[in-house]
Design a protein around this motif. Structure first.
Motif, PDB file in Angstrom:
ATOM      1  N   PHE A 187       0.309  -1.068   0.418  1.00 17.62           N
ATOM      2  CA  PHE A 187      -0.249  -0.104   0.270  1.00 17.62           C
ATOM      3  C   PHE A 187       0.791   1.191  -0.053  1.00 17.62           C
ATOM      4  O   PHE A 187       0.758   1.818  -1.059  1.00 17.62           O
ATOM      5  N   GLU A 188       1.993   1.050   0.801  1.00 17.67           N
ATOM      6  CA  GLU A 188       2.515   2.287   0.851  1.00 17.67           C
ATOM      7  C   GLU A 188       3.399   2.825   0.251  1.00 17.67           C
ATOM      8  O   GLU A 188       3.427   4.665  -0.989  1.00 17.67           O
ATOM      9  N   LYS A 189       3.639   2.210  -1.041  1.00 17.71           N
ATOM     10  CA  LYS A 189       4.770   2.014  -1.824  1.00 17.71           C
ATOM     11  C   LYS A 189       3.659   2.563  -3.186  1.00 17.71           C
ATOM     12  O   LYS A 189       3.710   3.271  -4.249  1.00 17.71           O
ATOM     13  N   MET A 190       2.103   2.100  -3.609  1.00 16.32           N
ATOM     14  CA  MET A 190       1.365   2.332  -4.229  1.00 16.32           C
ATOM     15  C   MET A 190       1.562   3.648  -4.346  1.00 16.32           C
ATOM     16  O   MET A 190       1.536   4.498  -5.463  1.00 16.32           O
ATOM     17  N   CYS A 191       1.028   4.650  -2.739  1.00 15.98           N
ATOM     18  CA  CYS A 191       1.193   5.843  -2.617  1.00 15.98           C
ATOM     19  C   CYS A 191       1.934   6.842  -3.207  1.00 15.98           C
ATOM     20  O   CYS A 191       1.535   7.782  -3.601  1.00 15.98           O
ATOM     21  N   GLU A 192       3.310   6.202  -3.460  1.00 13.39           N
ATOM     22  CA  GLU A 192       4.088   7.099  -3.355  1.00 13.39           C
ATOM     23  C   GLU A 192       4.421   6.975  -4.605  1.00 13.39           C
ATOM     24  O   GLU A 192       5.412   7.928  -5.537  1.00 13.39           O
ATOM     25  N   ARG A 193       4.065   6.275  -6.071  1.00 10.94           N
ATOM     26  CA  ARG A 193       3.701   6.066  -7.209  1.00 10.94           C
ATOM     27  C   ARG A 193       2.985   7.156  -8.173  1.00 10.94           C
ATOM     28  O   ARG A 193       3.340   7.355  -9.167  1.00 10.94           O
ATOM     29  N   GLY A 194       2.043   8.163  -7.133  1.00 10.71           N
ATOM     30  CA  GLY A 194       0.508   8.522  -8.003  1.00 10.71           C
ATOM     31  C   GLY A 194       0.747  10.122  -7.479  1.00 10.71           C
ATOM     32  O   GLY A 194       1.753  10.548  -6.531  1.00 10.71           O
ATOM     33  N   THR A 195      -0.143  11.090  -8.170  1.00 10.77           N
ATOM     34  CA  THR A 195       0.041  12.547  -7.593  1.00 10.77           C
ATOM     35  C   THR A 195      -0.895  12.622  -5.262  1.00 10.77           C
ATOM     36  O   THR A 195      -0.761  10.939  -5.470  1.00 10.77           O
ATOM     37  N   TRP A 196      -0.900  13.497  -4.955  1.00 13.15           N
ATOM     38  CA  TRP A 196      -1.313  12.845  -3.543  1.00 13.15           C
ATOM     39  C   TRP A 196      -3.039  12.584  -3.579  1.00 13.15           C
ATOM     40  O   TRP A 196      -3.533  12.060  -2.610  1.00 13.15           O
ATOM     41  N   ALA A 197      -3.919  13.315  -4.714  1.00 14.79           N
ATOM     42  CA  ALA A 197      -4.818  12.770  -5.378  1.00 14.79           C
ATOM     43  C   ALA A 197      -5.740  11.113  -4.876  1.00 14.79           C
ATOM     44  O   ALA A 197      -6.307  11.212  -4.964  1.00 14.79           O
ATOM     45  N   GLN A 198      -4.878  10.199  -6.087  1.00 12.62           N
ATOM     46  CA  GLN A 198      -4.276   9.371  -6.359  1.00 12.62           C
ATOM     47  C   GLN A 198      -4.142   8.327  -5.334  1.00 12.62           C
ATOM     48  O   GLN A 198      -4.422   7.001  -5.382  1.00 12.62           O
ATOM     49  N   VAL A 199      -3.907   8.561  -3.928  1.00  9.91           N
ATOM     50  CA  VAL A 199      -3.899   7.740  -2.608  1.00  9.91           C
ATOM     51  C   VAL A 199      -5.586   7.439  -2.389  1.00  9.91           C
ATOM     52  O   VAL A 199      -5.492   6.689  -1.112  1.00  9.91           O
ATOM     53  N   PHE A 200      -6.708   8.335  -2.412  1.00  9.17           N
ATOM     54  CA  PHE A 200      -7.893   8.161  -1.673  1.00  9.17           C
ATOM     55  C   PHE A 200      -8.221   6.700  -1.985  1.00  9.17           C
ATOM     56  O   PHE A 200      -8.301   6.206  -0.638  1.00  9.17           O
ATOM     57  N   PRO A 201      -8.262   5.945  -3.212  1.00 10.32           N
ATOM     58  CA  PRO A 201      -8.615   5.160  -4.012  1.00 10.32           C
ATOM     59  C   PRO A 201      -7.982   3.795  -2.823  1.00 10.32           C
ATOM     60  O   PRO A 201      -8.494   2.819  -2.713  1.00 10.32           O
ATOM     61  N   TYR A 202      -6.635   4.440  -2.724  1.00  7.22           N
ATOM     62  CA  TYR A 202      -6.030   2.676  -1.970  1.00  7.22           C
ATOM     63  C   TYR A 202      -6.209   3.547  -0.626  1.00  7.22           C
ATOM     64  O   TYR A 202      -6.373   2.784  -0.059  1.00  7.22           O
ATOM     65  N   VAL A 203      -6.426   4.389   0.236  1.00  5.89           N
ATOM     66  CA  VAL A 203      -6.657   4.361   1.220  1.00  5.89           C
ATOM     67  C   VAL A 203      -8.409   4.142   2.036  1.00  5.89           C
ATOM     68  O   VAL A 203      -8.509   2.558   2.492  1.00  5.89           O
ATOM     69  N   ASP A 204      -9.410   3.642   0.612  1.00  3.98           N
ATOM     70  CA  ASP A 204     -10.466   3.766   0.884  1.00  3.98           C
ATOM     71  C   ASP A 204     -10.648   1.664   1.117  1.00  3.98           C
ATOM     72  O   ASP A 204     -11.404   0.566   1.916  1.00  3.98           O
ATOM     73  N   ARG A 205      -9.127   1.096   1.398  1.00  6.12           N
ATOM     74  CA  ARG A 205      -8.777  -0.361   0.960  1.00  6.12           C
ATOM     75  C   ARG A 205      -8.125  -0.780   1.924  1.00  6.12           C
ATOM     76  O   ARG A 205      -7.558  -2.286   2.408  1.00  6.12           O
ATOM     77  N   LEU A 206      -7.871  -0.192   2.877  1.00  6.17           N
ATOM     78  CA  LEU A 206      -7.745   0.209   4.420  1.00  6.17           C
ATOM     79  C   LEU A 206      -8.570  -0.878   5.470  1.00  6.17           C
ATOM     80  O   LEU A 206      -8.483  -2.008   5.356  1.00  6.17           O
ATOM     81  N   ASN A 207      -9.108   0.123   5.638  1.00  6.27           N
ATOM     82  CA  ASN A 207      -9.948  -0.637   6.557  1.00  6.27           C
ATOM     83  C   ASN A 207     -11.685  -0.584   5.689  1.00  6.27           C
ATOM     84  O   ASN A 207     -12.231   0.387   5.472  1.00  6.27           O
ATOM     85  N   TYR A 208     -12.184  -1.494   5.382  1.00 11.49           N
ATOM     86  CA  TYR A 208     -13.185  -1.564   4.127  1.00 11.49           C
ATOM     87  C   TYR A 208     -14.496  -1.475   4.933  1.00 11.49           C
ATOM     88  O   TYR A 208     -14.920  -1.654   3.400  1.00 11.49           O
ATOM     89  N   VAL A 209     -14.362  -1.447   5.800  1.00  8.48           N
ATOM     90  CA  VAL A 209     -15.557  -1.935   6.292  1.00  8.48           C
ATOM     91  C   VAL A 209     -15.922   0.045   6.725  1.00  8.48           C
ATOM     92  O   VAL A 209     -17.350  -0.146   6.725  1.00  8.48           O
ATOM     93  N   SER A 210     -15.104   0.849   7.070  1.00  9.21           N
ATOM     94  CA  SER A 210     -15.444   2.048   7.373  1.00  9.21           C
ATOM     95  C   SER A 210     -14.533   3.179   6.278  1.00  9.21           C
ATOM     96  O   SER A 210     -14.124   3.423   6.973  1.00  9.21           O
ATOM     97  N   PRO A 211     -14.909   2.512   4.889  1.00 10.72           N
ATOM     98  CA  PRO A 211     -13.817   3.104   4.140  1.00 10.72           C
ATOM     99  C   PRO A 211     -13.528   5.265   4.167  1.00 10.72           C
ATOM    100  O   PRO A 211     -12.797   5.787   4.227  1.00 10.72           O
ATOM    101  N   MET A 212     -15.039   5.332   4.733  1.00 13.35           N
ATOM    102  CA  MET A 212     -15.055   6.912   4.769  1.00 13.35           C
ATOM    103  C   MET A 212     -13.798   7.474   5.738  1.00 13.35           C
ATOM    104  O   MET A 212     -13.500   8.683   5.821  1.00 13.35           O
TER     105      MET A 212
END
Length: 404
Positions: A60-85
C-alpha cells in the motif's frame, strides 16, 4: 506414593503425552481475512500461540508514493474496507495539515456525518460477525440489514456502496444531496431498533454470555503497553478517544460520551461497540441540526481543487488548471507531518513527507489493527481452543489495514 493425578481412579496411570501442534488459518473462516496462528496445545488448552500476519500485504505505502497526492484516496479506501469513509477523511486531514488548509464549515459537518455513519457500519459488522461465529446467525442477518441502510445512504451520497473515493484535498467530491438529512434520520431510528432487538436476543442467552465473559481479559495497563487504541482499549477501562483528547473537525462542539468497560474481557469489547453505535447516532443528530443547507464544501483554492467540468470545457484557464492537477498533482509544501483521527478500530494515523512535488515522497500509515493484533497471543494463551473465535472476533482485525 501419591497418585500422579488426584482425578485418576485407583489403578489408572496417566501416560505422558506430547503437546499437539495445530495450524489455524490462514484461510480459516474465523480468521477475518488471512491470519495464521500456529498453536501448541495441551488437550484443548493453548500453551503457546504464534500469530503470523502479512498474508494480505499489497504494498500500500509504495503504491501511494507512485501517484499524485489525490490518487492516494482509492488506496486508503482499501485499508479498513468496512469503514472506508473514515480513512478518506483521515488522509484528507493529513494533507490539509501540510498545506495549511481548513475546509469550510459545511464540509467539516458533512465529513463528521459520513464518518460516524461509517463507524456504525464498522461496529455492526464486527459485532454481527462475532455473534455469527458463536452460532447466533439471526442477529448477524439483522445487523447486516442495518448496515445495508448505512450503505444505501453512502451510495446515494457517493455513488459507491463500499469503496467511495469521495474525499478530496480541500473538501469533498460533491456536496450533500438534497435528501441527506431525511435519509439519515430515518435510517438511524431503524438501526437503533435493530441493535436493541439483537441485544435482547444475545444478552439474555446463557451460552452467548458464558462464551464471552471472563474470556480474553487484558488490563488497561497492558493494553496501553501494547499501544492499543479504540474500542479494545476503552473496553479495558482507558477512556482515550482521539475525538475527545485531540478534537478535529467539529468534535469539540458536539456532546457525546466515551463508553468504557470494566474487566477488559470479550464481553466488554462487544458491549462498548454497541454503545458506540448509540453515541455515533447522537453525534450525527447534532451534526444534521447544525450543518448548513447551502454553501461550499470545498476551499476556493485552484492549487488543490479541480475546477467545475463546465468551466473545463468552456475556458482555457480551467482547462490548464485541470490538466496540471491531474497530470502533475497538487504541489504540497516541502516538509513532514503526522495527523491522526479516530478510526473504526482506534487511532488511525498518517505520517506524510513531501519534497514539494505533486507526488508524495513518503506515505506511512499507523493502522490501529496492527498493535491490537500483536496482543492476540497474550489474550488466548492459557485459554481453550474454542475461545480463539470470540476473542479474535472482538479485536476486529481488518486484514487490509493490519498488513497494508
Amino acid at each position: 506414593m501419591e497418585p500422579i493425578d488426584l482425578e485418576l481412579e485407583e489403578g489408572e496411570l496417566e501416560l505422558p503425552a506430547e503437546p499437539m501442534h495445530l495450524n489455524m488459518g490462514p484461510s480459516h473462516p474465523a480468521m477475518h481475512g488471512t491470519v495464521r496462528i500456529v498453536l501448541e496445545l495441551s488437550g484443548e488448552t493453548i500453551v503457546k500461540a504464534d500469530v503470523q500476519i502479512g498474508y494480505l500485504h499489497r504494498g500500500f505505502e509504495k503504491m501511494c508514493e507512485r501517484g499524485t497526492w489525490a490518487q492516494v484516496f482509492p488506496y486508503v479506501d482499501r485499508l479498513n474496507y468496512v469503514s472506508p469513509m473514515l480513512n478518506n477523511v483521515g488522509y484528507a486531514l493529513a494533507v490539509e495539515k501540510m498545506c495549511g488548509i481548513q475546509v469550510p464549515d459545511r464540509c467539516q459537518w458533512y465529513r463528521m456525518a459520513l464518518g460516524e455513519l461509517a463507524r456504525i457500519s464498522d461496529h455492526l459488522t464486527c459485532t454481527g460477525a462475532m455473534a455469527m461465529e458463536l452460532g447466533a446467525f439471526t442477529p448477524f442477518l439483522w445487523f447486516v440489514k442495518a448496515r445495508e441502510m448505512v450503505w444505501d445512504i453512502m451510495e446515494e451520497e457517493t455513488g459507491a456502496r463500499l469503496t467511495h473515493s469521495f474525499g478530496r484535498i480541500g473538501g469533498m467530491a460533491a456536496p450533500p444531496t438534497r435528501d441527506f438529512k431525511e435519509l439519515c434520520r430515518g435510517a438511524l431510528k431503524q438501526i437503533i431498533g435493530i441493535v436493541e432487538e439483537g441485544e435482547k436476543m444475545l444478552l439474555k442467552n446463557r451460552i452467548f454470555i458464558d462464551r464471552l465473559e471472563n474470556v480474553g481479559i487484558i488490563s488497561g495497563k497492558d493494553a496501553v503497553a501494547l499501544s492499543w487504541t479504540g474500542p479494545c482499549l476503552r473496553a479495558s477501562g482507558v477512556a482515550y478517544d482521539v475525538r475527545k483528547a485531540h478534537p478535529y473537525l467539529k468534535y469539540d462542539e458536539v456532546d457525546f460520551d466515551v463508553p468504557i468497560g470494566k474487566s477488559g474481557d470479550t464481553m466488554d469489547r462487544f458491549l462498548v461497540r454497541l454503545e458506540e453505535i448509540r453515541q455515533s447516532k447522537r453525534i450525527i443528530e447534532q451534526v444534521l441540526e447544525r450543518m448548513p443547507d447551502d454553501g461550499p464544501v470545498n476551499v476556493d483554492d485552484p492549487r488543490v481543487i479541480l475546477p467545475e467540468k463546465r468551466d473545463v470545457y468552456t475556458t482555457i484557464e480551467a482547462t490548464i488548471q485541470h490538466f496540471k492537477l491531474i497530470m502533475e498533482g497538487a504541489k504540497v509544501p516541502k516538509g513532514e507531518c503526522y495527523s491522526y483521527t479516530e478510526g473504526g478500530n482506534g487511532e488511525l494515523g498518517f505520517y506524510l513527507v513531501s519534497d514539494g512535488s505533486g507526488t508524495p515522497y513518503r506515505v506511512r500509515i499507523r493502522p490501529p489493527c496492527f498493535p491490537i493484533t500483536s496482543g492476540l497471543s497474550k489474550l488466548i494463551t492459557g485459554n481453550m481452543l474454542s475461545d480463539i473465535v470470540p476473542t479474535f472476533g472482538s479485536l476486529n482485525m481488518i486484514g487490509g489495514e493490519c498488513d497494508h
